[in-house]
Design a protein around this motif. Sequence first.
Motif, mmCIF file in Angstrom:
data_model
loop_
_atom_site.group_PDB
_atom_site.id
_atom_site.type_symbol
_atom_site.label_atom_id
_atom_site.label_comp_id
_atom_site.label_asym_id
_atom_site.label_seq_id
_atom_site.Cartn_x
_atom_site.Cartn_y
_atom_site.Cartn_z
ATOM 1 N N GLY A 28 6.155 6.991 -10.655
ATOM 2 C CA GLY A 28 4.771 7.451 -10.761
ATOM 3 C C GLY A 28 4.699 8.887 -11.246
ATOM 4 N N SER A 29 5.642 9.700 -10.811
ATOM 5 C CA SER A 29 5.634 11.123 -11.156
ATOM 6 C C SER A 29 5.882 11.382 -12.637
ATOM 7 N N MET A 30 6.421 10.383 -13.343
ATOM 8 C CA MET A 30 6.758 10.637 -14.754
ATOM 9 C C MET A 30 5.529 10.662 -15.662
ATOM 10 N N LEU A 31 4.385 10.218 -15.170
ATOM 11 C CA LEU A 31 3.210 10.132 -16.048
ATOM 12 C C LEU A 31 2.578 11.484 -16.338
ATOM 13 N N THR A 32 2.658 12.433 -15.410
ATOM 14 C CA THR A 32 1.937 13.696 -15.570
ATOM 15 C C THR A 32 2.892 14.884 -15.677
ATOM 16 N N PRO A 33 2.450 15.955 -16.315
ATOM 17 C CA PRO A 33 3.297 17.157 -16.419
ATOM 18 C C PRO A 33 3.619 17.787 -15.072
ATOM 19 N N ILE A 34 2.754 17.582 -14.062
ATOM 20 C CA ILE A 34 2.988 18.197 -12.754
ATOM 21 C C ILE A 34 3.593 17.216 -11.757
ATOM 22 N N GLY A 35 3.984 16.034 -12.235
ATOM 23 C CA GLY A 35 4.514 15.030 -11.316
ATOM 24 C C GLY A 35 5.893 15.357 -10.784
ATOM 25 N N ASN A 36 6.673 16.098 -11.546
ATOM 26 C CA ASN A 36 8.003 16.495 -11.096
ATOM 27 C C ASN A 36 8.438 17.742 -11.867
ATOM 28 N N PRO A 37 9.442 18.449 -11.380
ATOM 29 C CA PRO A 37 9.840 19.719 -12.028
ATOM 30 C C PRO A 37 10.306 19.562 -13.470
ATOM 31 N N PHE A 68 0.822 -1.202 0.000
ATOM 32 C CA PHE A 68 0.000 0.000 0.000
ATOM 33 C C PHE A 68 0.863 1.262 0.000
ATOM 34 N N LEU A 69 1.918 1.277 0.810
ATOM 35 C CA LEU A 69 2.800 2.441 0.872
ATOM 36 C C LEU A 69 3.485 2.702 -0.466
ATOM 37 N N VAL A 70 3.932 1.634 -1.108
ATOM 38 C CA VAL A 70 4.606 1.774 -2.400
ATOM 39 C C VAL A 70 3.632 2.291 -3.461
ATOM 40 N N LEU A 71 2.428 1.722 -3.499
ATOM 41 C CA LEU A 71 1.438 2.162 -4.485
ATOM 42 C C LEU A 71 0.962 3.590 -4.197
ATOM 43 N N LEU A 72 0.852 3.930 -2.920
ATOM 44 C CA LEU A 72 0.438 5.285 -2.555
ATOM 45 C C LEU A 72 1.491 6.293 -3.002
ATOM 46 N N SER A 73 2.771 5.949 -2.836
ATOM 47 C CA SER A 73 3.853 6.810 -3.313
ATOM 48 C C SER A 73 3.777 6.975 -4.824
ATOM 49 N N PHE A 74 3.495 5.879 -5.516
ATOM 50 C CA PHE A 74 3.423 5.880 -6.974
ATOM 51 C C PHE A 74 2.320 6.804 -7.466
ATOM 52 N N PHE A 75 1.130 6.671 -6.912
ATOM 53 C CA PHE A 75 -0.016 7.431 -7.426
ATOM 54 C C PHE A 75 -0.059 8.867 -6.899
ATOM 55 N N LEU A 76 0.308 9.085 -5.636
ATOM 56 C CA LEU A 76 0.306 10.449 -5.108
ATOM 57 C C LEU A 76 1.298 11.338 -5.842
ATOM 58 N N SER A 77 2.432 10.758 -6.230
ATOM 59 C CA SER A 77 3.472 11.549 -6.881
ATOM 60 C C SER A 77 3.013 12.117 -8.229
ATOM 61 N N MET A 78 2.014 11.507 -8.828
ATOM 62 C CA MET A 78 1.514 12.013 -10.108
ATOM 63 C C MET A 78 0.910 13.406 -9.975
ATOM 64 N N PHE A 79 0.417 13.719 -8.765
ATOM 65 C CA PHE A 79 -0.300 14.980 -8.568
ATOM 66 C C PHE A 79 0.370 15.904 -7.554
ATOM 67 N N LEU A 80 1.162 15.326 -6.631
ATOM 68 C CA LEU A 80 1.782 16.140 -5.584
ATOM 69 C C LEU A 80 3.273 16.345 -5.800
ATOM 70 N N THR A 81 3.845 15.769 -6.828
ATOM 71 C CA THR A 81 5.278 15.683 -7.123
ATOM 72 C C THR A 81 5.921 14.602 -6.260
ATOM 73 N N ASN A 82 7.013 14.060 -6.771
ATOM 74 C CA ASN A 82 7.667 12.940 -6.090
ATOM 75 C C ASN A 82 8.230 13.318 -4.728
ATOM 76 N N ASP A 83 8.781 14.525 -4.595
ATOM 77 C CA ASP A 83 9.358 14.895 -3.307
ATOM 78 C C ASP A 83 8.303 15.114 -2.232
ATOM 79 N N VAL A 84 7.183 15.740 -2.578
ATOM 80 C CA VAL A 84 6.110 15.960 -1.597
ATOM 81 C C VAL A 84 5.508 14.623 -1.159
ATOM 82 N N ALA A 85 5.330 13.699 -2.097
ATOM 83 C CA ALA A 85 4.793 12.378 -1.754
ATOM 84 C C ALA A 85 5.696 11.681 -0.731
ATOM 85 N N LEU A 86 7.003 11.773 -0.916
ATOM 86 C CA LEU A 86 7.932 11.105 0.002
ATOM 87 C C LEU A 86 8.018 11.820 1.343
#
Length: 371
Positions: free
Chosen positions: A135-144, A83-101
């Motif tokens: 996860g963050s690589m899928l969306t334009p806002i996933g990472n800087p 669950f933690l791994v999948l939550l990191s994967f999907f949250l990072s799409m919208f909150l960016t990878n650093d905020v998710a972590l």
Amino acid sequence: MKTKILKFFKTDTILVVSGTLAMISCFFVHPDKEYADYVNYRVLSILFSLMLVVSALVRIGTFDYLTNKLLGRIHSERYISLFLVLLSFFLSMFLTNDVALVTLVPFALMLLAAFGDRRRTIYTLILMTVGANLGSMLTPIGNPQNLYLFTEYGFSLPEFLKLMLPYSLASLVLLILCVLLLNRTDHTADQATVRPVSRPNLPKLAVYLALFAVCLLTVAEVLHYGIMLGVVAAVILVMDFRAYKKVDYALLLTFVFFFILIGNLGRIDAIRNTLTEIVDQNVTLTAVLSSQIISNVPAAMLLSAFTAKGNALLIGVNLGGLGTLIASMASLITYKFYAKERRPGEGYLLKFTIINVIFLVILYGLHLLIR
């Protein structure tokens, strides 16, 4: 004083290096009116606004509350890890990878401590980091770097999603398989060790979600970035001015320094022609290798000045976030949390590198098959 300076250099190495290189480049291309055209104000405005909105959402406990509620229902170590791994994967799409972590890693350490298995805790932290970066690589806002390249090369949203979707789906399958392989036996806890967290303020939550939607409309080019910046900055200033303190100003300044460096390098014919020739031989591989040394955000900004192949560069810098610890700066966030309670002989860095390299080789192999 010396200790503070050393800490600054250690904490913001990319900022220091980019600032130094930008200043050096100014000796070769003296400041003039063209400098004003170097900066991509749209990227900076969107990045700042997103960070500000997410900071405000974090301050009212939005993600703490949601994560706490969800994790409070799971008592199996295997499924908590998954669950933690999948939550990191999907949250990072919208909150960016650093905020998710930043949001999830402290919870992960607290929850997994109940089972007393340090080996599994380390593997879960590593896979959470990999999950956030992929996860963050899928969306334009996933990472800087995605936001920058999305704007720089004029991608449409469907085009962007279509390009990155195969890699995201493959990553998701790999992550699930890894979690299950590394948790072949299971343990359970009688009670989830989650701290009590109060419900976020609903009126504020509604306003902040509306501001997040405003940011998304700007990314989709429905709304001008100036309007977005004015609305977001004014509303959060009134509702929670302390949210401004959590914005990553070092990252924004790093972007400015790289804009100056890239602009100046582009005006030096010999450098521009040489780098263009080198990069264009294999843009994706160059981006992957460059990311291992200077991190994928600077690699994206630097290489974009010397190639018109936006698709190849986008894939390269996202896959390039795998590999070394500094390939993605988000990976350092997990390591900092882990380092506070690490024990001798755990081999975090070695395990991290091996797992990341395996993911990188598989996904780069996928790139070779579908390009």
